[in-house]
Design a protein around this motif. Structure first.
Motif, PDB file in Angstrom:
ATOM      1  N   VAL A  58      17.852 -24.566 -12.556  1.00  0.00           N
ATOM      2  CA  VAL A  58      17.464 -23.696 -13.673  1.00  0.00           C
ATOM      3  C   VAL A  58      18.135 -22.323 -13.576  1.00  0.00           C
ATOM      4  N   ALA A  59      19.196 -22.239 -12.763  1.00  0.00           N
ATOM      5  CA  ALA A  59      19.920 -20.976 -12.574  1.00  0.00           C
ATOM      6  C   ALA A  59      18.938 -19.850 -12.267  1.00  0.00           C
ATOM      7  N   LYS A 103      15.745 -20.330 -22.171  1.00  0.00           N
ATOM      8  CA  LYS A 103      17.106 -20.855 -22.233  1.00  0.00           C
ATOM      9  C   LYS A 103      17.497 -21.581 -20.947  1.00  0.00           C
ATOM     10  N   ARG A 104      16.781 -21.287 -19.865  1.00  0.00           N
ATOM     11  CA  ARG A 104      17.105 -21.918 -18.578  1.00  0.00           C
ATOM     12  C   ARG A 104      16.103 -22.999 -18.183  1.00  0.00           C
ATOM     13  N   VAL A 172      22.941 -23.930 -21.106  1.00  0.00           N
ATOM     14  CA  VAL A 172      23.001 -23.247 -19.812  1.00  0.00           C
ATOM     15  C   VAL A 172      22.612 -24.182 -18.674  1.00  0.00           C
ATOM     16  N   THR A 173      21.511 -24.922 -18.858  1.00  0.00           N
ATOM     17  CA  THR A 173      20.998 -25.819 -17.822  1.00  0.00           C
ATOM     18  C   THR A 173      20.497 -27.110 -18.455  1.00  0.00           C
TER      19      THR A 173
END
Length: 238
Positions: A58-59, A103-104, A172-173
């Protein structure tokens, strides 16, 4: 078999209470939409890996904790219908000050393929993501049955395996990147349930020393498996 929506979420550690409050507000709505269970688990023993881990999945940024959660639905159609209802339900509108970066967040729909053990209330879980060759699905199931039986001897009360059927591609992920998925592989979202952390620590220690475990052939690339220990903070079944 049930349909499971699995989530991995990077939550600001200092906003744990805000996240829990949001989850407590949303969980009854999921049940209203037809879900049978909602579970949220807070990261407790989540290691950093060489190739993959939950933080990379998930960064995650410094000061964030990993949440591993799932929603159980009776079937895929009920889950899909609920998604449509959520989009129109004002009660599901997110708060202005979100305790995590949506977003993640990664999520996907999974089909339950194995459920072993007596189940019941639990106080700790080990969560896993694994990249499994589609051609090795039956071998993976045999492996899961054997491993669940072994950990059950050491205090684990339930093991469940869920096979990806609906993975959204994120900007993103996403679950594919989480395990560095290769062509011909599927993502498995699974967990083991334990009465408490002490039982888990003792049980996992015994498992690692069990010659039966070391004799098993791995039907997937364990180097890309992602895992960690989590404490349940919400469970609508209890």
């Amino acid at each position: 078999m049930s349909c499971v929506q699995g989530f991995v979420i990077p939550v600001a550690t200092g906003k744990r209470d805000a996240y829990l409050a949001m989850a407590q507000m949303a969980a009854p709505l999921f049940l209203e939409y037809g879900a049978s269970r909602v579970v949220e688990c807070w990261g407790d023993d989540v290691p950093h890996g060489t190739l993959t881990d939950f933080f990379r999945a998930v960064a995650a940024e410094e000061g964030e904790t990993i949440v591993f959660s799932w929603i159980v639905w009776p079937d895929h159609d009920t889950a899909k219908a609920a998604e449509a209802r959520m989009m129109e339900d004002e009660r599901m509108k997110p708060p202005e000050d979100m305790p995590f970066d949506g977003k993640r967040l990664i999520y996907a729909g999974f089909q339950e393929i194995y459920d072993g053990g007596q189940g019941g209330p639990f106080g700790y879980i080990d969560g896993f993501l694994a990249p499994v060759p589609i051609a090795s699905k039956e071998a993976y199931l045999d492996h899961a049955r054997t491993m669940t039986a072994i950990v059950a001897e050491n205090g684990c009360t339930r093991g469940t395996e869920n096979w990806a059927e609906d993975i959204a591609e994120g900007k993103v992920t996403d679950f594919r990147r989480a395990v560095q998925l290769e062509p011909g592989e599927a993502v498995v979202f699974s967990w083991l349930e334990w009465p408490d952390k002490a039982t888990r620590n003792a049980g996992m220690g015994k498992m690692m020393e069990d010659p039966r475990v070391h004799a098993l052939d791995m039907p997937f690339d364990g180097k890309r498996m992602t895992y960690g220990g989590f404490v349940p903070i919400l469970d609508t079944a209890n």
